[in-house]
Design a protein around this motif. Sequence first.
Motif, PDB file in Angstrom:
ATOM      1  N   SER A  33       0.873  -1.162   0.000  1.00 40.11           N
ATOM      2  CA  SER A  33       0.000   0.000   0.000  1.00 40.11           C
ATOM      3  C   SER A  33       0.911   1.213   0.000  1.00 40.11           C
ATOM      4  N   GLU A  34       0.777   2.087  -0.971  1.00 34.64           N
ATOM      5  CA  GLU A  34       1.764   3.146  -1.155  1.00 34.64           C
ATOM      6  C   GLU A  34       1.483   4.393  -0.326  1.00 34.64           C
ATOM      7  N   ASN A  35       2.590   5.097  -0.036  1.00 37.97           N
ATOM      8  CA  ASN A  35       2.592   6.395   0.629  1.00 37.97           C
ATOM      9  C   ASN A  35       1.960   6.358   2.014  1.00 37.97           C
ATOM     10  N   ASN A  36       2.438   5.412   2.828  1.00 35.26           N
ATOM     11  CA  ASN A  36       1.972   5.375   4.209  1.00 35.26           C
ATOM     12  C   ASN A  36       3.061   4.854   5.141  1.00 35.26           C
ATOM     13  N   LEU A  37       2.841   5.097   6.415  1.00 31.26           N
ATOM     14  CA  LEU A  37       3.689   4.595   7.493  1.00 31.26           C
ATOM     15  C   LEU A  37       2.829   3.733   8.387  1.00 31.26           C
ATOM     16  N   SER A  38       3.396   2.633   8.899  1.00 33.84           N
ATOM     17  CA  SER A  38       2.636   1.774   9.798  1.00 33.84           C
ATOM     18  C   SER A  38       3.581   1.038  10.739  1.00 33.84           C
ATOM     19  N   VAL A  39       3.041   0.612  11.867  1.00 34.24           N
ATOM     20  CA  VAL A  39       3.813  -0.147  12.851  1.00 34.24           C
ATOM     21  C   VAL A  39       3.669  -1.627  12.531  1.00 34.24           C
ATOM     22  N   PRO A  40       4.782  -2.336  12.304  1.00 36.83           N
ATOM     23  CA  PRO A  40       4.682  -3.756  11.940  1.00 36.83           C
ATOM     24  C   PRO A  40       4.352  -4.631  13.138  1.00 36.83           C
ATOM     25  N   GLU A  41       3.748  -5.780  12.861  1.00 42.91           N
ATOM     26  CA  GLU A  41       3.538  -6.806  13.884  1.00 42.91           C
ATOM     27  C   GLU A  41       4.850  -7.539  14.079  1.00 42.91           C
ATOM     28  N   LEU A  42       5.337  -7.603  15.306  1.00 33.59           N
ATOM     29  CA  LEU A  42       6.603  -8.270  15.585  1.00 33.59           C
ATOM     30  C   LEU A  42       6.371  -9.666  16.138  1.00 33.59           C
ATOM     31  N   THR A  43       7.281 -10.565  15.829  1.00 27.30           N
ATOM     32  CA  THR A  43       7.229 -11.892  16.414  1.00 27.30           C
ATOM     33  C   THR A  43       7.700 -11.810  17.863  1.00 27.30           C
ATOM     34  N   ALA A  44       7.454 -12.849  18.631  1.00 26.95           N
ATOM     35  CA  ALA A  44       7.914 -12.886  20.021  1.00 26.95           C
ATOM     36  C   ALA A  44       9.436 -12.769  20.083  1.00 26.95           C
ATOM     37  N   ARG A  45      10.108 -13.377  19.131  1.00 28.16           N
ATOM     38  CA  ARG A  45      11.573 -13.319  19.099  1.00 28.16           C
ATOM     39  C   ARG A  45      12.061 -11.893  18.846  1.00 28.16           C
ATOM     40  N   GLU A  46      11.458 -11.213  17.878  1.00 28.41           N
ATOM     41  CA  GLU A  46      11.850  -9.833  17.574  1.00 28.41           C
ATOM     42  C   GLU A  46      11.601  -8.918  18.770  1.00 28.41           C
ATOM     43  N   LYS A  47      10.459  -9.100  19.443  1.00 28.58           N
ATOM     44  CA  LYS A  47      10.173  -8.301  20.641  1.00 28.58           C
ATOM     45  C   LYS A  47      11.220  -8.553  21.717  1.00 28.58           C
ATOM     46  N   ALA A  48      11.598  -9.806  21.924  1.00 25.21           N
ATOM     47  CA  ALA A  48      12.592 -10.152  22.943  1.00 25.21           C
ATOM     48  C   ALA A  48      13.942  -9.514  22.630  1.00 25.21           C
ATOM     49  N   ILE A  49      14.347  -9.520  21.366  1.00 28.35           N
ATOM     50  CA  ILE A  49      15.614  -8.900  20.969  1.00 28.35           C
ATOM     51  C   ILE A  49      15.598  -7.414  21.293  1.00 28.35           C
ATOM     52  N   LEU A  50      14.515  -6.740  20.935  1.00 29.13           N
ATOM     53  CA  LEU A  50      14.424  -5.299  21.184  1.00 29.13           C
ATOM     54  C   LEU A  50      14.386  -4.991  22.680  1.00 29.13           C
ATOM     55  N   GLU A  51      13.624  -5.759  23.437  1.00 23.52           N
ATOM     56  CA  GLU A  51      13.519  -5.502  24.876  1.00 23.52           C
ATOM     57  C   GLU A  51      14.849  -5.724  25.596  1.00 23.52           C
ATOM     58  N   ASN A  52      15.643  -6.691  25.132  1.00 19.88           N
ATOM     59  CA  ASN A  52      16.916  -6.983  25.778  1.00 19.88           C
ATOM     60  C   ASN A  52      18.046  -6.065  25.334  1.00 19.88           C
ATOM     61  N   SER A  53      17.873  -5.378  24.220  1.00 18.13           N
ATOM     62  CA  SER A  53      18.961  -4.545  23.704  1.00 18.13           C
ATOM     63  C   SER A  53      18.694  -3.047  23.826  1.00 18.13           C
ATOM     64  N   SER A  54      17.500  -2.657  24.263  1.00 20.28           N
ATOM     65  CA  SER A  54      17.199  -1.225  24.330  1.00 20.28           C
ATOM     66  C   SER A  54      16.218  -0.924  25.457  1.00 20.28           C
ATOM     67  N   GLU A  55      16.196   0.339  25.840  1.00 21.27           N
ATOM     68  CA  GLU A  55      15.262   0.794  26.862  1.00 21.27           C
ATOM     69  C   GLU A  55      13.898   1.080  26.229  1.00 21.27           C
TER      70      GLU A  55
END
Length: 199
Positions: free
Chosen positions: A27-49
């Motif tokens: 879908s063109e010309n838009n911004l959206s928040v992606p759905e993250l997998t449990a693994r991706e969420k865990a990586i982000l939570e462990n590497s950033s505030e």
Amino acid sequence: MKKIYLSIILSLLSFSLVACKADEPKSENNLSVPELTAREKAILENSSEHSFLIDFNVDDTYKEISVWVEKYEFGKLVKEEKGRMTTAVKDNGTIIFSTSKTDDGQKQSMFNISIQNDNGTDTVTYPETIDEMDSSVWGSAGKLKINSTNKLALASICYSSGNEGIRSLSTDFYGDMEGYMDELKEYDVVYLLRSEFTK
């Protein structure tokens, strides 16, 4: 060393997100928040505030994207375009914004902004001094239409020294920042991730 480690993690995460996005309808010309997998969420939570991922899709009339952070104190802009980065853009990609504490006892956080698309990944990292506050909230826009005349607010981190409950910025704020600027007065400090797409 921590800065290098975080950059590697964010790069690997962005490549995995691009692989997932290849199967999605465009879908063109838009911004959206992606759905993250449990693994991706865990990586982000462990590497950033705090961490935010925002996907973008643009048609071929758009040539560049710029992203930066603005700092507001009690609703007044005190630092503009911190960490500003501009890169060529084609079709789609991901904006990643994250913060991470440096060492215990210090008031410094590292702010990391990355743009990942077919051209590769561009990253800017800079330190920011953050005083201890009683409470903080954060949020991001759900979905926004990209317009070359607007500088969109994509994500926010809000701090308050009061111990009363605070709430994150309204969804209306992201769609019409100028019309809802009074919301920023409710917080001691607000960091906004902003973007601009140019043709």
